[in-house]
Write a protein that holds these residues in place. Sequence first.
Motif, mmCIF file in Angstrom:
data_model
loop_
_atom_site.group_PDB
_atom_site.id
_atom_site.type_symbol
_atom_site.label_atom_id
_atom_site.label_comp_id
_atom_site.label_asym_id
_atom_site.label_seq_id
_atom_site.Cartn_x
_atom_site.Cartn_y
_atom_site.Cartn_z
ATOM 1 N N THR A 80 1.030 -1.156 -0.072
ATOM 2 C CA THR A 80 -0.143 -0.062 0.062
ATOM 3 C C THR A 80 1.054 1.274 0.028
ATOM 4 O OG1 THR A 80 0.047 0.215 2.569
ATOM 5 C CG2 THR A 80 -1.576 -1.295 1.336
ATOM 6 N N ALA A 98 3.267 3.176 -4.182
ATOM 7 C CA ALA A 98 2.758 1.999 -4.424
ATOM 8 C C ALA A 98 2.781 1.677 -5.735
ATOM 9 C CB ALA A 98 1.293 2.377 -3.928
ATOM 10 N N GLU A 209 -4.482 -4.718 -7.321
ATOM 11 C CA GLU A 209 -4.313 -3.385 -6.162
ATOM 12 C C GLU A 209 -3.274 -4.189 -5.196
ATOM 13 O OE1 GLU A 209 -8.390 -3.186 -5.419
ATOM 14 O OE2 GLU A 209 -8.535 -1.430 -7.105
ATOM 15 N N ALA A 210 -3.104 -3.192 -4.160
ATOM 16 C CA ALA A 210 -2.180 -3.567 -3.136
ATOM 17 C C ALA A 210 -2.480 -4.864 -2.433
ATOM 18 C CB ALA A 210 -1.967 -2.276 -2.008
ATOM 19 N N ASP A 251 -2.793 -9.438 1.196
ATOM 20 C CA ASP A 251 -4.136 -9.202 1.837
ATOM 21 C C ASP A 251 -4.768 -10.637 1.385
ATOM 22 O OD1 ASP A 251 -6.821 -8.697 2.163
ATOM 23 O OD2 ASP A 251 -6.768 -7.061 0.830
ATOM 24 N N ASP A 270 -5.908 4.635 -8.162
ATOM 25 C CA ASP A 270 -4.458 4.738 -7.139
ATOM 26 C C ASP A 270 -3.384 5.073 -7.864
ATOM 27 O OD1 ASP A 270 -6.424 3.442 -5.194
ATOM 28 O OD2 ASP A 270 -5.353 1.834 -5.229
#
Length: 322
Positions: A80, A98, A209-210, A251, A270
Amino acid sequence: MQRVSGVVKHYEWGDQNFIPGLLGVEPDGRPWAEWWLGTHPSGPTTFLDGGLLGNVTGALPFLLKVLAAAEPLSLQTHPTPAQARDGFARGLYPDGQAKPELLCALTPFEALCGIRPEERTLAILSELGIADSDLARVLATDGAGAALAGLYRNAVDPSPAVTACQSSQRPEADWVRQLDVKYPGDPSVAATLLLNYVVLAPGQALRLEAGNLHAYLRGAGIELMGASDNVIRGGLTVKPVDVEELLHVVDPTALAEPLLPMGTRYELSDAGVALVRLEAGEQHRATGHELTIDLHGVSWYLAPGDQLEAAATTFVVVPSLT
């Protein structure tokens, strides 16, 4: 508009023919893995007179690539923004940014993307005949994050899963067999069974995504990402891995549907940009510093206000709407 030229990256997993064919040059026997367009210092784009794009645009927050994989890439994730800043301050990451990613397939494209919902994975493990294995037990009782950590920290034996895949016709099992040949004993081989296996048709896209644990397996696509080098690898590679940092960043939340709805615009908010696909004859007016590449292998820089009429299917990086 001004024509620009990108930078080729010859990584060992690259395809020898796709990118040369796109660019209209002869293959040279080397793997052409990526074609970079942007201002990243590891591969800065230039104008045809040799001048640097970055001298006009400043540092762009994105990197546009053509990616062509003949072999699997590493199993990896990205931090992130807060994790990147902290890791950079500690000297762990090469920069403090990121690295969200988006990939739009140009050919049928196989990938592992995000943690599969646990009930689906348990059904696969049962089909493989290992419903009573340590992997299945930990997954059922403590979740995918614990199962992943158990594999990497030697608390869960990966061998029953790898052995069970030797006689299965599932595509996930086929990839386990292939990866086990190349990376025997790597716990990431069994860890792939925790992830969504997807096959993208041309035009379909993934957004990574992160924290999304993923690996590209095979195929070619247009990739858009934040301009960062922050990659945390867990395995399936000869490059350095950092298992503990990967377990810190990953995650484990289940991703039920990895594929984005089919469209002509994919947001990567993002990174502050989106990827737009134009068909031949469509017109587009730039609203920011934009880069394009078309399926004739031609790339342009568009300054704000520049007008483009697509000569072929064209991908344009534009400012995000979100």
